[in-house]
Design a protein around this motif. Structure first.
Motif, PDB file in Angstrom:
ATOM      1  N   LYS A 145      14.774  -8.137 -10.533  1.00 26.38           N
ATOM      2  CA  LYS A 145      14.173  -8.214  -9.377  1.00 26.38           C
ATOM      3  C   LYS A 145      13.302  -6.905  -9.231  1.00 26.38           C
ATOM      4  N   TRP A 146      13.750  -5.725  -9.679  1.00 21.53           N
ATOM      5  CA  TRP A 146      13.294  -4.547  -9.318  1.00 21.53           C
ATOM      6  C   TRP A 146      12.803  -4.014 -10.882  1.00 21.53           C
ATOM      7  N   GLU A 161       8.795 -13.468   1.607  1.00 28.94           N
ATOM      8  CA  GLU A 161      10.109 -13.377   2.257  1.00 28.94           C
ATOM      9  C   GLU A 161      11.041 -13.025   1.720  1.00 28.94           C
ATOM     10  N   ALA A 162      11.242 -13.173   0.331  1.00 30.05           N
ATOM     11  CA  ALA A 162      12.244 -12.634  -0.559  1.00 30.05           C
ATOM     12  C   ALA A 162      12.164 -11.206  -0.636  1.00 30.05           C
ATOM     13  N   LEU A 163      11.062 -10.680  -0.703  1.00 29.48           N
ATOM     14  CA  LEU A 163      10.859  -9.249  -0.829  1.00 29.48           C
ATOM     15  C   LEU A 163      11.088  -8.728   0.470  1.00 29.48           C
ATOM     16  N   HIS A 164      10.617  -9.269   1.564  1.00 24.63           N
ATOM     17  CA  HIS A 164      11.046  -8.626   2.898  1.00 24.63           C
ATOM     18  C   HIS A 164      12.533  -8.535   3.070  1.00 24.63           C
ATOM     19  N   ASN A 165      13.280  -9.642   2.524  1.00 22.87           N
ATOM     20  CA  ASN A 165      14.738  -9.538   2.778  1.00 22.87           C
ATOM     21  C   ASN A 165      15.348  -8.386   1.942  1.00 22.87           C
ATOM     22  N   LEU A 166      15.042  -8.456   0.613  1.00 19.70           N
ATOM     23  CA  LEU A 166      15.253  -7.177  -0.102  1.00 19.70           C
ATOM     24  C   LEU A 166      15.100  -5.727   0.268  1.00 19.70           C
ATOM     25  N   LEU A 167      13.942  -5.601   0.860  1.00 23.68           N
ATOM     26  CA  LEU A 167      13.606  -4.422   1.387  1.00 23.68           C
ATOM     27  C   LEU A 167      14.365  -4.134   2.447  1.00 23.68           C
ATOM     28  N   SER A 168      14.574  -5.056   3.506  1.00 21.83           N
ATOM     29  CA  SER A 168      15.043  -4.794   4.749  1.00 21.83           C
ATOM     30  C   SER A 168      16.643  -4.458   4.404  1.00 21.83           C
ATOM     31  N   ALA A 169      17.050  -4.733   3.320  1.00 19.34           N
ATOM     32  CA  ALA A 169      18.586  -4.661   3.087  1.00 19.34           C
ATOM     33  C   ALA A 169      19.053  -3.271   2.389  1.00 19.34           C
TER      34      ALA A 169
END
Length: 92
Positions: free
Chosen positions: A39-40, A62-70
């Motif tokens: 993913k990265w 949304e998937a990127l937002h969830n990944l970054l916010s974690a």
């Protein structure tokens, strides 16, 4: 979908060193796990700054937002996201 992401980190100057080290260790483990998952895709340091440019390959905004916010450092980051698309002149 591919995304170019710039992350600028700004830890509070009064944060205890042990707390900063613990957050950075969790960040490193999470980032390396996402790299292993594919993913990265790329992670580049910005010379002379506490910042990086990264390329992510995830299924949606949304998937990127969830990944970054974690990300453990997320509360201390300024993040800029640029969605990417293939260029017609690229040979790849």
């Amino acid at each position: 979908m591919l995304y170019l992401v710039r992350m600028d980190v700004n830890l509070p100057p009064d944060m205890p060193a042990a707390q900063a080290d613990e957050i950075k260790a969790r960040e490193k483990a999470y980032a390396q796990d996402l790299q292993r998952q594919g993913k990265w895709l790329h992670l580049y340091r910005v010379v002379g700054e506490y910042a990086n440019y990264s390329v992510f390959d995830v299924e949606s905004n949304e998937a990127l937002h969830n990944l970054l916010s974690a990300l453990p450092l997320f509360p201390y980051m300024k993040i800029a996201v640029t969605p990417l698309a293939p260029h017609p002149s690229s040979i790849r």
